[in-house]
Design a protein around this motif. Structure first.
Motif, mmCIF file in Angstrom:
data_model
loop_
_atom_site.group_PDB
_atom_site.id
_atom_site.type_symbol
_atom_site.label_atom_id
_atom_site.label_comp_id
_atom_site.label_asym_id
_atom_site.label_seq_id
_atom_site.Cartn_x
_atom_site.Cartn_y
_atom_site.Cartn_z
ATOM 1 N N GLY A 11 -75.003 26.636 -36.935
ATOM 2 C CA GLY A 11 -76.269 26.644 -37.852
ATOM 3 C C GLY A 11 -77.055 25.712 -37.276
ATOM 4 N N GLN A 12 -76.828 24.436 -36.616
ATOM 5 C CA GLN A 12 -77.647 23.480 -36.015
ATOM 6 C C GLN A 12 -78.336 24.170 -34.818
ATOM 7 N N ILE A 13 -77.857 25.098 -34.061
ATOM 8 C CA ILE A 13 -78.188 25.838 -32.980
ATOM 9 C C ILE A 13 -79.226 26.618 -33.352
ATOM 10 N N TRP A 14 -79.179 27.420 -34.684
ATOM 11 C CA TRP A 14 -79.962 28.451 -35.078
ATOM 12 C C TRP A 14 -81.267 27.595 -35.596
ATOM 13 N N ILE A 15 -81.443 26.502 -36.255
ATOM 14 C CA ILE A 15 -82.514 25.801 -36.642
ATOM 15 C C ILE A 15 -83.218 25.396 -35.324
ATOM 16 N N TYR A 16 -82.439 24.656 -34.501
ATOM 17 C CA TYR A 16 -83.419 24.305 -33.202
ATOM 18 C C TYR A 16 -83.978 25.387 -32.478
ATOM 19 N N LEU A 17 -83.119 26.531 -32.191
ATOM 20 C CA LEU A 17 -83.348 27.710 -31.565
ATOM 21 C C LEU A 17 -84.723 28.199 -32.220
ATOM 22 N N VAL A 18 -84.724 28.606 -33.530
ATOM 23 C CA VAL A 18 -86.155 28.979 -33.923
ATOM 24 C C VAL A 18 -87.277 28.262 -33.828
ATOM 25 N N CYS A 19 -87.148 27.007 -34.104
ATOM 26 C CA CYS A 19 -88.208 25.916 -34.073
ATOM 27 C C CYS A 19 -88.553 25.839 -32.439
ATOM 28 N N GLY A 20 -87.826 25.914 -31.690
ATOM 29 C CA GLY A 20 -87.908 26.088 -30.079
ATOM 30 C C GLY A 20 -88.815 27.156 -29.584
ATOM 31 N N ILE A 21 -88.257 28.098 -30.084
ATOM 32 C CA ILE A 21 -89.091 29.603 -29.788
ATOM 33 C C ILE A 21 -90.370 29.372 -30.107
ATOM 34 N N ALA A 22 -90.657 29.022 -31.294
ATOM 35 C CA ALA A 22 -92.080 29.027 -32.103
ATOM 36 C C ALA A 22 -92.768 27.804 -31.381
ATOM 37 N N LEU A 23 -92.357 26.923 -30.873
ATOM 38 C CA LEU A 23 -93.326 26.027 -30.111
ATOM 39 C C LEU A 23 -93.435 26.561 -28.795
ATOM 40 N N VAL A 24 -92.450 27.096 -28.120
ATOM 41 C CA VAL A 24 -92.960 27.563 -26.598
ATOM 42 C C VAL A 24 -93.895 28.800 -26.984
ATOM 43 N N VAL A 25 -93.942 29.563 -27.721
ATOM 44 C CA VAL A 25 -94.945 30.518 -28.021
ATOM 45 C C VAL A 25 -96.065 30.042 -28.224
ATOM 46 N N ILE A 26 -96.174 29.300 -29.187
ATOM 47 C CA ILE A 26 -97.655 28.709 -29.731
ATOM 48 C C ILE A 26 -98.008 28.014 -28.525
ATOM 49 N N ALA A 27 -97.438 26.961 -27.895
ATOM 50 C CA ALA A 27 -97.878 26.206 -26.793
ATOM 51 C C ALA A 27 -98.374 27.018 -25.671
ATOM 52 N N TRP A 28 -97.694 28.321 -25.329
ATOM 53 C CA TRP A 28 -98.190 28.772 -24.196
ATOM 54 C C TRP A 28 -99.369 29.135 -23.900
ATOM 55 N N PRO A 29 -99.884 28.857 -22.637
ATOM 56 C CA PRO A 29 -101.319 28.993 -22.410
ATOM 57 C C PRO A 29 -101.833 30.273 -22.623
ATOM 58 N N SER A 30 -102.956 30.477 -22.947
ATOM 59 C CA SER A 30 -103.844 31.727 -23.058
ATOM 60 C C SER A 30 -104.068 32.227 -21.374
ATOM 61 N N LEU A 31 -103.488 33.353 -21.251
ATOM 62 C CA LEU A 31 -103.648 33.883 -19.663
ATOM 63 C C LEU A 31 -105.099 34.495 -19.825
ATOM 64 N N LYS A 32 -105.752 34.783 -20.602
ATOM 65 C CA LYS A 32 -106.986 35.347 -20.495
ATOM 66 C C LYS A 32 -108.045 34.584 -20.302
ATOM 67 N N ARG A 33 -107.692 33.181 -20.504
ATOM 68 C CA ARG A 33 -108.719 32.117 -20.305
ATOM 69 C C ARG A 33 -108.530 31.289 -18.978
ATOM 70 N N LEU A 34 -107.350 31.719 -18.161
ATOM 71 C CA LEU A 34 -107.143 30.957 -16.802
ATOM 72 C C LEU A 34 -108.613 31.172 -16.031
ATOM 73 N N PRO A 35 -108.863 30.556 -15.143
ATOM 74 C CA PRO A 35 -109.817 30.707 -14.172
ATOM 75 C C PRO A 35 -109.374 31.703 -13.234
ATOM 76 N N VAL A 36 -110.193 32.450 -12.667
ATOM 77 C CA VAL A 36 -110.021 33.363 -11.812
ATOM 78 C C VAL A 36 -110.148 32.782 -10.322
ATOM 79 N N GLN A 37 -109.506 32.840 -9.444
ATOM 80 C CA GLN A 37 -109.758 32.343 -7.897
ATOM 81 C C GLN A 37 -110.370 33.508 -7.140
ATOM 82 N N VAL A 38 -111.497 33.571 -6.581
ATOM 83 C CA VAL A 38 -112.181 34.451 -5.757
ATOM 84 C C VAL A 38 -111.957 33.714 -4.352
ATOM 85 N N GLN A 39 -111.688 34.739 -3.428
ATOM 86 C CA GLN A 39 -111.816 34.039 -2.187
ATOM 87 C C GLN A 39 -112.958 34.732 -1.258
ATOM 88 N N ALA A 40 -113.462 33.896 -0.573
ATOM 89 C CA ALA A 40 -114.684 34.586 0.322
ATOM 90 C C ALA A 40 -114.053 35.443 1.198
#
Length: 135
Positions: A95-124
């Motif tokens: 029961g404890q693992i279930w509570i922390y698992l759901v909260c942890g998954i939510a925290l990771v998914v919400i806090a994950w950076p948006s990949l479409k806003r990452l800067p694009v590196q262009v090499q000359a």
């Protein structure tokens, strides 16, 4: 339809789907197959998949937050003792693992950076060195 209205309706829909997944996972989390907590594994995968899908498909952190609020809200509501005194999430390691698992998954998914806003590196382009003529 105005943008704010469609966004609000999508957040409400995401929260309702989170409520369904949170309820199903919380009820099924204690299912064991011998020593293997099948309910915990399947419920965790389902909740993680839902949150990742909402975040990926909507490109909206708010929709993922609404889904997580619905999921965690139902987990908290039905975790306490019911009117008859029954407890769906007992104070056990699973029961404890279930509570922390759901909260942890939510925290990771919400806090994950948006990949479409990452800067694009262009090499000359690399140019060949210029050779001088000895003339």
């Amino acid at each position: 339809m105005p943008n704010w209205l469609s966004r609000t309706l999508s957040w409400i829909a995401a929260a309702l789907v989170g409520v369904v997944y949170g309820t199903a996972g919380t009820i099924a989390h204690s299912l064991m197959w011998g020593p293997i907590p099948i309910g915990l594994i399947v419920g965790g995968i389902a909740c993680a998949a839902l949150l990742v899908a909402v975040r990926t498909l909507t490109h909206d952190r708010g929709a993922a937050v609404a889904t997580a609020i619905g999921m965690i809200g139902m987990l908290l509501i039905i975790s306490g003792p019911g009117p008859g005194g029954s407890v769906i999430v007992p104070n056990t390691p699973v029961g404890q693992i279930w509570i922390y698992l759901v909260c942890g998954i939510a925290l990771v998914v919400i806090a994950w950076p948006s990949l479409k806003r990452l800067p694009v590196q262009v090499q000359a382009p690399v140019q060949a060195p210029v050779q001088e003529n000895g003339s």
